[in-house]
Design a protein around this motif. Structure first.
Motif, PDB file in Angstrom:
ATOM      1  N   PRO A 150      -2.906   8.354  -1.497  1.00 26.73           N
ATOM      2  CA  PRO A 150      -2.387   7.555  -1.005  1.00 26.73           C
ATOM      3  C   PRO A 150      -2.467   6.662   0.151  1.00 26.73           C
ATOM      4  CG  PRO A 150      -2.194   9.992  -1.118  1.00 26.73           C
ATOM      5  CD  PRO A 150      -2.597   9.278  -2.002  1.00 26.73           C
ATOM      6  N   ALA A 151      -1.271   6.627   0.865  1.00 26.50           N
ATOM      7  CA  ALA A 151      -2.102   5.764   1.599  1.00 26.50           C
ATOM      8  C   ALA A 151      -2.126   7.396   2.926  1.00 26.50           C
ATOM      9  CB  ALA A 151      -0.429   5.261   2.064  1.00 26.50           C
ATOM     10  N   LEU A 152      -2.855   5.832   4.290  1.00 27.24           N
ATOM     11  CA  LEU A 152      -3.151   6.734   5.200  1.00 27.24           C
ATOM     12  C   LEU A 152      -1.914   6.937   6.145  1.00 27.24           C
ATOM     13  CD1 LEU A 152      -6.990   5.773   6.131  1.00 27.24           C
ATOM     14  CD2 LEU A 152      -6.211   7.701   4.183  1.00 27.24           C
ATOM     15  N   LYS A 153      -1.747   8.097   6.503  1.00 32.25           N
ATOM     16  CA  LYS A 153       0.004   8.725   7.500  1.00 32.25           C
ATOM     17  C   LYS A 153      -1.176   8.912   9.025  1.00 32.25           C
ATOM     18  CE  LYS A 153       2.880  10.291   3.604  1.00 32.25           C
ATOM     19  NZ  LYS A 153       3.751  11.223   3.185  1.00 32.25           N
ATOM     20  N   ASP A 154      -0.578   7.118   9.896  1.00 29.96           N
ATOM     21  CA  ASP A 154      -1.291   7.933  10.547  1.00 29.96           C
ATOM     22  C   ASP A 154      -0.429   6.814  11.617  1.00 29.96           C
ATOM     23  OD1 ASP A 154      -2.176   7.167  13.975  1.00 29.96           O
ATOM     24  OD2 ASP A 154      -3.762   8.797  12.891  1.00 29.96           O
ATOM     25  N   SER A 155       0.583   6.875  12.338  1.00 34.65           N
ATOM     26  CA  SER A 155       1.253   6.010  14.016  1.00 34.65           C
ATOM     27  C   SER A 155       0.543   5.140  14.034  1.00 34.65           C
ATOM     28  CB  SER A 155       2.349   6.502  14.631  1.00 34.65           C
ATOM     29  OG  SER A 155       0.874   7.984  15.982  1.00 34.65           O
ATOM     30  N   GLU A 156      -1.021   4.903  14.334  1.00 31.30           N
ATOM     31  CA  GLU A 156      -1.586   4.084  14.765  1.00 31.30           C
ATOM     32  C   GLU A 156      -2.443   3.264  13.822  1.00 31.30           C
ATOM     33  OE1 GLU A 156      -2.133   3.939  18.075  1.00 31.30           O
ATOM     34  OE2 GLU A 156      -1.018   5.101  18.564  1.00 31.30           O
ATOM     35  N   PHE A 157      -1.984   3.520  12.368  1.00 29.00           N
ATOM     36  CA  PHE A 157      -2.256   2.823  11.405  1.00 29.00           C
ATOM     37  C   PHE A 157      -1.571   1.853  10.475  1.00 29.00           C
ATOM     38  CE2 PHE A 157      -5.234   6.199   9.450  1.00 29.00           C
ATOM     39  CZ  PHE A 157      -6.136   5.809  11.293  1.00 29.00           C
ATOM     40  N   VAL A 158      -1.518   0.424  10.004  1.00 33.72           N
ATOM     41  CA  VAL A 158      -0.496  -0.820   9.869  1.00 33.72           C
ATOM     42  C   VAL A 158      -1.335  -0.118   7.780  1.00 33.72           C
ATOM     43  CG1 VAL A 158      -0.090  -2.402   8.933  1.00 33.72           C
ATOM     44  CG2 VAL A 158      -0.849  -2.067  10.725  1.00 33.72           C
ATOM     45  N   THR A 159      -0.268   0.028   7.155  1.00 37.77           N
ATOM     46  CA  THR A 159      -0.368   0.024   6.335  1.00 37.77           C
ATOM     47  C   THR A 159      -0.074  -1.261   5.058  1.00 37.77           C
ATOM     48  OG1 THR A 159      -0.430   2.606   6.261  1.00 37.77           O
ATOM     49  CG2 THR A 159      -0.112   1.597   4.325  1.00 37.77           C
ATOM     50  N   ARG A 160      -0.762  -1.427   4.079  1.00 38.88           N
ATOM     51  CA  ARG A 160      -0.142  -2.498   2.908  1.00 38.88           C
ATOM     52  C   ARG A 160       0.044  -1.481   1.946  1.00 38.88           C
ATOM     53  NH1 ARG A 160       2.617  -4.536   6.817  1.00 38.88           N
ATOM     54  NH2 ARG A 160       1.994  -6.102   8.296  1.00 38.88           N
ATOM     55  N   LYS A 161       0.842  -2.016   0.985  1.00 40.14           N
ATOM     56  CA  LYS A 161       0.851  -1.258  -0.264  1.00 40.14           C
ATOM     57  C   LYS A 161       0.021  -2.718  -0.804  1.00 40.14           C
ATOM     58  CE  LYS A 161       4.239   0.263  -4.460  1.00 40.14           C
ATOM     59  NZ  LYS A 161       5.749   0.349  -4.343  1.00 40.14           N
ATOM     60  N   LEU A 162      -0.139  -2.443  -2.148  1.00 35.11           N
ATOM     61  CA  LEU A 162      -0.683  -3.240  -2.999  1.00 35.11           C
ATOM     62  C   LEU A 162      -0.670  -3.308  -3.975  1.00 35.11           C
ATOM     63  CD1 LEU A 162      -5.241  -3.299  -1.756  1.00 35.11           C
ATOM     64  CD2 LEU A 162      -2.939  -5.042  -1.045  1.00 35.11           C
ATOM     65  N   GLY A 163      -0.040  -2.279  -4.789  1.00 33.89           N
ATOM     66  CA  GLY A 163       0.084  -1.833  -6.095  1.00 33.89           C
ATOM     67  C   GLY A 163       0.008  -0.368  -6.560  1.00 33.89           C
ATOM     68  N   GLU A 164       1.028  -0.096  -7.251  1.00 34.44           N
ATOM     69  CA  GLU A 164       1.491   1.076  -7.891  1.00 34.44           C
ATOM     70  C   GLU A 164       0.910   1.260  -9.698  1.00 34.44           C
ATOM     71  OE1 GLU A 164       5.769   2.564  -8.315  1.00 34.44           O
ATOM     72  OE2 GLU A 164       5.380   2.000  -6.499  1.00 34.44           O
ATOM     73  N   GLU A 165       0.517   2.382  -9.960  1.00 37.36           N
ATOM     74  CA  GLU A 165      -0.070   2.864 -11.503  1.00 37.36           C
ATOM     75  C   GLU A 165       0.539   3.766 -12.366  1.00 37.36           C
ATOM     76  OE1 GLU A 165      -3.907   2.846 -11.919  1.00 37.36           O
ATOM     77  OE2 GLU A 165      -3.433   2.101  -9.782  1.00 37.36           O
ATOM     78  N   PRO A 166       1.163   4.410 -13.025  1.00 38.40           N
ATOM     79  CA  PRO A 166       0.889   5.763 -13.811  1.00 38.40           C
ATOM     80  C   PRO A 166      -0.406   6.552 -13.404  1.00 38.40           C
ATOM     81  CG  PRO A 166       1.250   4.325 -15.560  1.00 38.40           C
ATOM     82  CD  PRO A 166       0.929   3.078 -14.199  1.00 38.40           C
TER      83      PRO A 166
END
Length: 298
Positions: A150-166
């Motif tokens: 899943p997404a990288l969790k860090d206050s210094e990062f910007v995260t853009r969700k590209l898609g979701e799938e089962p």
């Protein structure tokens, strides 16, 4: 004191024209200041550059060498300005892309193709990593962007969700199920579940384990491996089953069939991550194209 680029331009004009009047006209300046500039260059270099005759001037050996080298210097300088400008515009340069293996079955190839089509002179480095490696590489600036699941969790990062799938199940093609094309995980708890990566943790393996736990399922028979491709190879030889993003099933693999999980287990997100302090135009261009491709895919 050194000869500057402007003075070098003056000298080259005179050296090519071999006439102060024509050189001054070419440079759009008066002749006396041009003559003073050439004299100053000779004094600074400590060398006579022109043989000055009554009716004509010629280059000395020193002048001929300066003309040869000076034209190369100016040409290299102009080329450098163009290269710097193209780098500043994002038209060329290098972009280092880290990615989880499962992203290659989904949207990542289309993003890379689209970016290459728009920026043909960009050099791309594609580096497969797991989430923990992506996080470390982004922190240390060893990569510029990271496709994570899943997404990288860090206050210094910007995260853009590209898609979701089962999530779906990769199973040996010999596995028998009560439902055609679908499987209830509760019926498979005696199977070996192949999980990846083995370390570092937490990882996609923990996401799978937590998703099963949320539905009251406890996976006891766990076989850990390092990456998706190895996990699928183990499935193919009958070592067990593996829970994977549904897009992984888009590619045929001998010995493996992909089954829908019913009831659904969970959805997994693919994200694009980059540093909050990232100022590079290359990253901005890449993120823009990635989001555009993602919107068209949804």
């Amino acid at each position: 004191m050194f000869v500057n680029f402007k003075q070098l331009t003056y000298f080259i004009a005179v050296a090519e024209e071999l006439h102060f009047g024509r050189a001054a006209e070419r440079l759009d300046m008066a002749q006396p200041p041009l003559s003073r500039q050439i004299k100053q260059i000779e004094e600074e270099l400590g060398a006579l550059l022109f043989n000055r005759g009554r009716n004509a001037i010629t280059l000395t050996q020193a002048g001929s060498r300066l003309l040869e080298r000076g034209k190369t210097i100016l040409r290299d300088f102009e080329d450098t300005k163009l290269e710097v400008k193209r780098l500043g515009q994002g038209a060329e340069g290098r972009l280092r892309i880290g990615f989880v293996g499962s992203s290659t079955f989904g949207i990542l190839p289309n993003i890379i193709k689209s970016f290459r089509a728009n920026y043909k002179d960009m050099s791309l480095s594609l580096i497969p990593m797991n989430n923990a490696q992506l996080h470390r590489a982004l922190v240390s600036r060893e990569i510029d962007v990271a496709f994570a699941r899943p997404a990288l969790k860090d206050s210094e990062f910007v995260t853009r969700k590209l898609g979701e799938e089962p999530l779906s199940l990769a199973a040996p093609d010999t596995l028998e199920t009560t439902s055609r094309g679908a499987v209830n995980l509760a019926e498979l708890m005696e199977q070996n579940f192949i999980l990846y990566p083995e370390y570092p943790r937490p990882s996609f393996a923990d996401f799978v384990l937590d998703s099963c736990k949320d539905q009251g399922l406890t996976i006891r028979n766990r076989v850990f491996t390092m990456d998706l491709q190895t996990a699928l190879s183990l499935v193919a030889i009958g070592e067990g089953v593996c829970i994977v993003p549904a897009s992984v099933g888009s590619a045929h693999r001998n010995g493996v069939r992909f089954l829908k999980i019913s009831p659904p287990l969970a959805n997994t997100e693919l994200s694009l991550n980059y540093r909050l302090d990232e100022q590079g135009v290359h990253v901005r261009n890449f993120v823009q194209i990635a989001q555009t491709v993602a919107r068209k895919t949804i």
